[in-house]
Write an enzyme that holds these catalytic residues in place. Structure first.
Site, PDB file in Angstrom:
ATOM      1  CB  SER A  82      -0.949   0.024   1.138  1.00  0.00           C
ATOM      2  OG  SER A  82      -2.013  -0.716   1.047  1.00  0.00           O
ATOM      3  CE  LYS A  85      -4.580   1.967  -0.903  1.00  0.00           C
ATOM      4  NZ  LYS A  85      -3.910   0.871  -0.470  1.00  0.00           N
ATOM      5  CB  SER A 142      -4.664   1.656   3.673  1.00  0.00           C
ATOM      6  OG  SER A 142      -3.695   1.245   2.528  1.00  0.00           O
ATOM      7  CE  LYS A 244      -1.440   4.343   2.630  1.00  0.00           C
ATOM      8  NZ  LYS A 244      -1.529   3.147   3.571  1.00  0.00           N
TER       9      LYS A 244
END
Length: 502
Positions: A82, A85, A142, A244
């Site tokens: 993730s 992202k 997320s 993140k």
């Protein structure tokens, strides 16, 4: 007679007792077997957690100087999960900066986006979410469905958007990064390196300081549901402002962070942690070990990616889909790279305690069966791999986007003359045209629609792009609050507007 009856009764009682004993014994046997089975399952889970060793990499870089403070396998291919992202939001921030989207615009959820595996908001096909809420959902929850929806809104389809992401990565100097989707859900082709993610982390905060602040969002409330940020170090490590986390079974537990204390700032990444807690411990130790070695003086900037030329006329308020307006940039030769490091000190005992493994992406639903061998055979991005095409939706806009890609990408060369007010504070741009008179008309129209601009300094900015010249219509001398209020007022009146810091 009585004797026979008594005898019969005795036999019956004994039969009941024996039958009951057999039943109890059988029940005890079943219970013991179940407990044994449970212990066996528990042992298997513990054993799996103890032996779970995803491929590891880490890096710490001084954001002020670009100097590498620590590195371990920083150029080895890894799955971003993730952390993908961050690039998805980089692409969206770019559209916001250009005025092609606003934070109030609505993004529609397609059936494709709604079908994404968790973690997700779970919006139904046909429903919408504002751009600002989409950013917060991606940063905190997320949300894979929202990441896919953003990809479709910007690129026309998620597949097309992944090509644009890869092209952008190349232009930023992320030479070993390849994207196959917008969310980071398992795909053996989706690879990056610790070095490349550091470049991305530095680039997004330097280019989009206003929008980068969303990465420090601790929680997000959407339609009555409050969701916390997956980055548990926010609020725990002094000076951490983002950015993140990520996890798949193949990637392990990933984390990209930025920390600023005083004038010192470092960007760090850990890939392949054995657990979320273990990854966080490693990250916290790296930060404390190396932050004091960072320079307090800014001496270098991350090279910006080149962007496609702006349109001659002022952008429309909501041009969706974006595929027709977004040409992927050509790779930039000579992109500034990170300064080579001295031999890094190895962090002491990075996996200090047995670490339990979760079996999901974000919330326990998806695992990735790909192996390290997939990393070794993963494709190195090439020009042919990032050529757009094959969009599932909005075929016509995607086709239109191909023509501009054949042209050389040119960097704007703005003339130096500017009013003094444009050297500080916040500006707004209300359009860009092919003539100074048209730009002045835009300024006059904007001032008539937004009385709050009465104290601002209007000016036109001549920008040369190859053989073309455009004139930007801008107002300077605003605070960020006044600039945002003016833009909202102008957009309600049907005019284009976006804010930009000097």
């Amino acid at each position: 007679m009585l004797s026979v009856s008594t005898s019969v009764l005795t036999r019956r009682v004994l039969s009941v007792i024996i039958s009951g004993s057999v039943a109890v014994a059988a029940l005890m046997l079943d219970t013991s077997a179940a407990e044994a089975k449970g212990r066996k399952k528990h042992h298997k889970r513990h054993h799996a957690g103890a032996t779970y060793t995803p491929p590891y990499a880490a890096m710490v870089v001084d954001a002020n100087s670009g100097r590498v403070l620590y590195a371990d396998q920083e150029h080895a291919l890894r799955h971003p999960a993730s952390v993908t992202k961050v690039m998805t939001l980089y692409m969206l921030f770019e559209q916001l900066e250009k005025g092609r989207f606003s934070l109030d615009d609505e993004i529609e959820i397609s059936s494709h986006a709604a079908s994404m595996a968790p973690s997700k908001l779970g919006l139904r096909p046909g429903s919408t979410i504002s751009v600002e809420d989409a950013i917060k959902a991606i940063v905190t929850k997320s949300a894979n469905d929202i990441a896919a929806a953003v990809g479709e809104a910007v690129g026309g389809s998620e597949a097309r958007f992944a090509q644009l992401m890869t092209a952008k990565a190349q232009s930023l100097g992320m030479s070993r990064t390849f994207y196959a989707n917008a969310s980071g859900l398992p795909d053996a082709r989706q690879v990056t390196t610790a070095h490349d993610l550091i470049l991305l982390g530095r680039s997004i905060q330097e280019r989009f300081p206003r929008y980068y602040a969303y990465f420090s969002t601790h929680q997000f409330t959407f339609r009555g549901r409050t969701m916390g940020n997956h980055n548990r170090l926010l609020g725990q490590v002094e000076g951490m402002d983002g950015i993140k986390t990520g996890y798949t079974n193949a990637s392990g537990f990933n984390l990209l962070t930025s920390v600023k204390r005083g004038n010192r700032r470092i960007v760090s990444v850990v890939l392949g942690g054995k657990s979320a807690a273990g990854r966080d411990r490693i990250m916290a130790n790296l930060i404390e070990d190396h932050l004091d070695s960072a320079s307090p003086n800014k001496t270098t900037m991350v090279a910006r990616a080149e962007t496609a030329p702006e349109a001659k006329t002022a952008p429309e308020a909501k041009p969706v889909p974006m595929a027709s307006a977004y040409a992927p940039p050509a790779p930039v030769p000579g992109v500034a790279t990170l300064t080579e490091k001295p031999k890094p000190a190895v962090i002491a005992n990075p996996s200090r305690a047995p670490e339990d493994r979760t079996a999901s992406i974000a919330n326990g639903k998806v695992s990735d069966g790909s192996t390290r061998q997939a990393l070794a055979s993963a494709p190195t991005p090439s020009a042919s791999q990032v050529t757009p095409g094959g969009a599932r939706k909005a075929a016509a806009p995607v086709a239109q986007a191909r023509a501009p890609e054949k042209q050389a990408t040119l960097v704007a060369k703005a003339e130096p003359a500017r009013p003094a007010a444009a050297n500080s504070g916040t500006m707004i741009q209300v359009g860009a045209t092919d003539a100074a008179a048209k730009a002045n008309d835009l300024l006059a129209k904007a001032r008539s629609k937004a009385p709050s601009l009465s104290g601002a300094t209007p000016f036109t900015e001549k920008v040369k792009k190859g053989s073309e010249t455009i004139y930007r219509a801008r107002f300077a001398g605003l605070t960020e609050t006044r600039a945002e209020a003016a833009c909202k007022s102008l957009k309600r009146s049907g005019l284009s507007c976006f804010t930009t810091k000097n």
